[in-house]
Design a protein around this motif. Sequence first.
Motif, mmCIF file in Angstrom:
data_model
loop_
_atom_site.group_PDB
_atom_site.id
_atom_site.type_symbol
_atom_site.label_atom_id
_atom_site.label_comp_id
_atom_site.label_asym_id
_atom_site.label_seq_id
_atom_site.Cartn_x
_atom_site.Cartn_y
_atom_site.Cartn_z
ATOM 1 N N TRP A 29 0.801 -1.220 0.000
ATOM 2 C CA TRP A 29 0.000 0.000 0.000
ATOM 3 C C TRP A 29 0.836 1.274 0.000
ATOM 4 O O TRP A 29 0.374 2.318 -0.438
ATOM 5 C CB TRP A 29 -0.957 0.001 1.190
ATOM 6 N N ASP A 41 -4.656 0.449 -8.836
ATOM 7 C CA ASP A 41 -4.688 0.473 -7.374
ATOM 8 C C ASP A 41 -5.924 -0.278 -6.902
ATOM 9 O O ASP A 41 -7.048 0.164 -7.124
ATOM 10 C CB ASP A 41 -4.710 1.915 -6.880
ATOM 11 N N SER A 43 -6.045 -1.307 -3.623
ATOM 12 C CA SER A 43 -6.007 -1.269 -2.160
ATOM 13 C C SER A 43 -7.392 -0.878 -1.648
ATOM 14 O O SER A 43 -7.933 0.157 -2.006
ATOM 15 C CB SER A 43 -4.946 -0.279 -1.670
ATOM 16 N N LYS A 46 -6.104 -1.243 4.695
ATOM 17 C CA LYS A 46 -4.830 -1.836 5.120
ATOM 18 C C LYS A 46 -5.023 -3.341 5.318
ATOM 19 O O LYS A 46 -5.865 -3.784 6.089
ATOM 20 C CB LYS A 46 -4.356 -1.191 6.417
ATOM 21 N N GLY A 119 -3.354 -3.504 -0.714
ATOM 22 C CA GLY A 119 -3.454 -2.934 0.626
ATOM 23 C C GLY A 119 -2.503 -3.600 1.606
ATOM 24 O O GLY A 119 -2.611 -3.417 2.815
#
Length: 132
Positions: A29, A41, A43, A46, A119
């Motif tokens: 990430w 992307d 992600s 988290k 992530g």
Amino acid sequence: MLQTGILNPQILSLIARVRHTNTLVISDWAFPYWPEIETVDISLTKGMPTVLQVLELLKPNFKIGRIVQAEEFLSTNPDEKIKAFNTAFEEIPDCIIERPSHIDLKKQVPSAIGLIRTGDPTAYGNIILESV
């Protein structure tokens, strides 16, 4: 309509352009943005998804001959995490694993076909896949 495997159209488009000796980056990430290459992307938050989850989805359709991962990965992660990555790598037949410094790994990024940002919070968990 696709119902199994990778469903993300940008990732499908990206991997469809990979040919012999081309590379694809799967990053964590926090990996820097590289304006020279296409970035997808994915992600979500988290820890979701992880580098290894993306690798597992790529394995059936991406013939990997070499994986590059920073040597610092080995000194900054717990044994359980290192074992998980090593197990995933060992499942790829005849794959060469290289672990240069993270500085040297990043020098290889601009020549990649693209980058998939996850992530994943794993320190130095970024990998570069080279097609056979």
